[in-house]
Design an enzyme around this catalytic site. Structure first.
Site, short mmCIF file in Angstrom:
data_model
loop_
_atom_site.label_atom_id
_atom_site.label_comp_id
_atom_site.label_asym_id
_atom_site.label_seq_id
_atom_site.Cartn_x
_atom_site.Cartn_y
_atom_site.Cartn_z
N ASP A 300 37.48 42.12 46.46
CA ASP A 300 38.88 42.33 47.21
C ASP A 300 38.75 41.62 48.61
O ASP A 300 37.65 41.24 49.07
CB ASP A 300 39.28 43.70 47.11
CG ASP A 300 40.69 43.72 47.92
OD1 ASP A 300 41.48 42.80 47.85
OD2 ASP A 300 41.01 45.17 47.94
N TYR A 474 45.11 44.02 49.28
CA TYR A 474 45.76 43.65 47.91
C TYR A 474 45.32 42.56 47.11
O TYR A 474 46.18 41.93 46.44
CB TYR A 474 47.25 44.18 48.03
CG TYR A 474 47.60 45.28 48.88
CD1 TYR A 474 46.70 46.44 48.79
CD2 TYR A 474 48.56 45.37 49.66
CE1 TYR A 474 47.00 47.69 49.71
CE2 TYR A 474 49.04 46.43 50.52
CZ TYR A 474 47.82 47.63 50.46
OH TYR A 474 48.34 48.58 51.31
N HIS A 475 44.13 42.33 47.23
CA HIS A 475 43.66 40.96 46.37
C HIS A 475 42.63 41.11 45.39
O HIS A 475 41.49 40.59 45.29
CB HIS A 475 43.29 39.84 47.46
CG HIS A 475 44.21 39.31 48.27
ND1 HIS A 475 43.86 38.87 49.67
CD2 HIS A 475 45.63 39.64 48.44
CE1 HIS A 475 45.26 38.69 50.36
NE2 HIS A 475 46.15 39.01 49.61
N PRO A 476 42.75 42.35 44.51
CA PRO A 476 41.60 42.45 43.63
C PRO A 476 41.39 41.42 42.72
O PRO A 476 42.20 40.76 42.22
CB PRO A 476 42.12 43.67 43.04
CG PRO A 476 43.54 43.78 43.12
CD PRO A 476 43.79 43.15 44.31
#
Length: 559
Positions: A300, A474-476
């Site tokens: 992330d 919020y970049h998994p």
């Protein structure tokens, strides 16, 4: 595809109507195949999703968000961080910040070097072009790097607030490069930020791809919860779903494709018997294929907000009251114009943290208000902020099962800040940001630093701030990593086929070998575009050999 849900079948069954799933539904149905796309979430109708400036609302609503939270993160004081994922048509593209970033050319070259053959920048650039309908607005950028006929409209905000220009000018004054188009030849530098907004409306994957696809007779959307993949031997033949308390099966004549997110795609694989054998046995799940990499390699982007109090009332804070919000909403409803028609992320930067780093490893989003993603403004009133964080953390986490119940949320542990390099990089981010805000361009606008606050100067001070305030961007990604079949930790091959079975693919952000620079909606859609050609058995688009810009003195200079 007629009949009740239990009688449904199609050539391709796609699980998840998110960024990649919508793109595949569009391309596969365009080619004449029958497509059934299963989505647990509902409609995206209404201003809370469609109005760009309302972006903080849908990601905080159970109606639109799966509501995942991490396990207590051991290196962040045991905090449990939010991990929003879209539970709505369009998936996370319907609740995200609408920022459009392809990633750097070197990111994709790394994918290819890591075993994702055919996914180097020259291979993926044609798919970025195919998906885009780019609007420069006459503000720079080279058209040969961009697409002009794709379904996904990419635009730029008006940058009417003087703070957007102050941020870019401050970067120049601090000695950094400028860039007219970070999605073109030159990512490195300060310049305008791009957004998936079209005619004042969020241009999600649902608006760009799914809704046009659903107008075709051969594409159908089914609202249901996917429980597991159904196999005949080691061939996927469909999926088991639950709707209205009833458990039913949907048959795939050709293939099942999981596009359910970095969180739910590995969960579905494990529930279907594909994953680490010992972990599946713990939950009483019969092992179909022992793939230890399923759920691993979780990555992330983490970030902090460097907030400055403003000396002039020029920020968006003057609109942070019910009357102003109502007026902005009314203008947007009637004309799709005004402040409601932008995500307000209109200036950006990508820089390198130190000499010897060959391409940017720090990203900035600039915002002309001091506010959190949950919509809570800073108590001090007028202010502005830079979201900043390192792009390539060495920390890795995992998604695992809590139980064999398909309705149970999985366990998510990112293991943020687990290496010394993370802490070094974050301190660098904060100190470089303070230097940018100290430039003459900001002198007319800065009163003082809200956070971390001028008193926080030592490494220990900054570490305490990071531990208490770092938040997910919020970049998994990464939990079904793409690689070679003989790589024990790879989950899918370079054509997105799940290794060890037939008739099953995964195509979403979970297959990323390593997280790319920037926000992940664009590369996730690109995966859906490229996977579609693999699924259809087509030759990939011809490579584009355009060379991206790398700072000529990167070995000896930080800027």
């Amino acid at each position: 595809m007629a009949g009740g849900i239990g009688d449904m079948e199609a050539d391709f069954v796609i699980v998840g109507a998110g960024s990649a799933g919508c793109a595949m539904a569009y391309r596969l149905s365009e080619a004449g195949a029958s497509v059934l796309i299963v989505e647990h979430g509902g409609t995206d109708a209404g201003p809370l999703i469609q109005m760009p400036a309302a972006l903080s609302y849908p990601m905080n609503m159970a109606r639109y968000d799966w509501g995942f939270r991490t396990e207590p993160e051991p290196h962040l004081g045991g905090r449990r961080l939010a991990c929003p994922r879209g539970k709505v048509i369009g998936g996370s593209s319907s609740i995200n910040g609408m920022v459009y970033v392809r990633g750097h050319a070197r990111d994709f070259d790394h994918w290819a070097q890591a075993g994702a053959t055919g996914w180097a920048y020259g291979d993926v650039l044609p798919y970025f072009k195919r998906m885009e309908h780019w609007h420069s607005g006459g503000h720079g950028g080279a058209a040969q790097w961009r697409g002009k006929t794709g379904p996904l409209h990419v635009t730029r905000g008006p940058r009417a607030n003087p703070l957007f220009h102050a941020f870019v000018e401050a970067g120049r004054q601090a000695g950094y490069e400028g860039t007219d188009d970070y999605n073109g030849a030159k990512q490195e530098g300060f310049g305008p930020m791009e957004q998936t907004v079209w005619r004042g409306r969020r241009w999600s994957a649902a608006n760009a791809y799914l809704k046009p696809a659903l107008k075709r007779e051969n594409c159908t959307l089914v609202r249901a919860l996917a429980r597991r993949v159904v196999f005949q031997g080691k061939r996927a033949i469909g999926i088991e779903v639950e709707r209205g308390g009833e458990v039913l099966s949907i048959r795939a004549r050709r293939e099942v494709i999981l596009a359910a997110s970095t969180i739910n795609s590995p969960k579905l694989l494990m529930l279907s018997g594909i994953g680490p054998a010992a972990h599946l046995a713990e939950h009483g799940i019969p092992v179909l294929v022992d793939r230890p990499g399923v759920g691993q390699n979780l990555q992330d982007h983490l970030e902090v907000y460097i907030q400055m109090a403003a000396s002039q009332p020029i920020t968006l804070f003057k609109h942070w009251n019910l009357l102003s919000k109502a007026l902005i909403g009314a203008q947007w409803l009637f004309s799709r114009t005004g402040l409601g028609a932008s995500n307000q992320f209109e200036s950006a930067a990508f820089i390198r943290s130190r000499a010897g780093v060959d391409y940017p490893d720090i990203q900035y989003h600039f915002l002309p208000i001091a506010v959190r993603y949950d919509g809570k403004a800073a108590a001090e009133g007028h202010g502005f902020q830079a979201h900043v964080g390192p792009m390539r953390s060495p920390s890795r986490g995992a998604v695992s099962l809590r139980s064999g119940d398909p309705r149970a949320a999985p366990s998510i542990l990112f293991n943020y800040m687990s290496t010394a390099q993370d802490w070094t990089d974050f301190r660098t981010c904060i100190r470089l940001t303070r230097e940018i805000f100290s430039q003459d361009a900001f002198a007319p606008f800065v009163s003082h630093e809200i956070q971390p606050g001028a008193q926080a100067q030592s490494d220990d001070d900054l570490d305490a701030f990071i531990r208490a305030h770092a938040e997910s961007a919020y970049h998994p990604c990464g939990t079904c990593r793409m690689g070679q079949a003989d790589d024990a930790m790879a989950v899918v091959d370079s054509e997105t086929r799940v290794i060890g079975v037939q008739g099953l693919r995964v195509a979403d952000s979970s297959i990323f070998p390593r997280i790319p620079n920037g926000n992940l909606n664009a590369p996730s859609i690109m995966v859906g575009e490229k996977a579609s050609d693999h699924i259809l058995g087509r030759d990939p688009l011809p490579r584009d050999e355009a060379a991206a810009w790398i700072h000529p003195d990167w070995q000896t200079r930080q800027r």
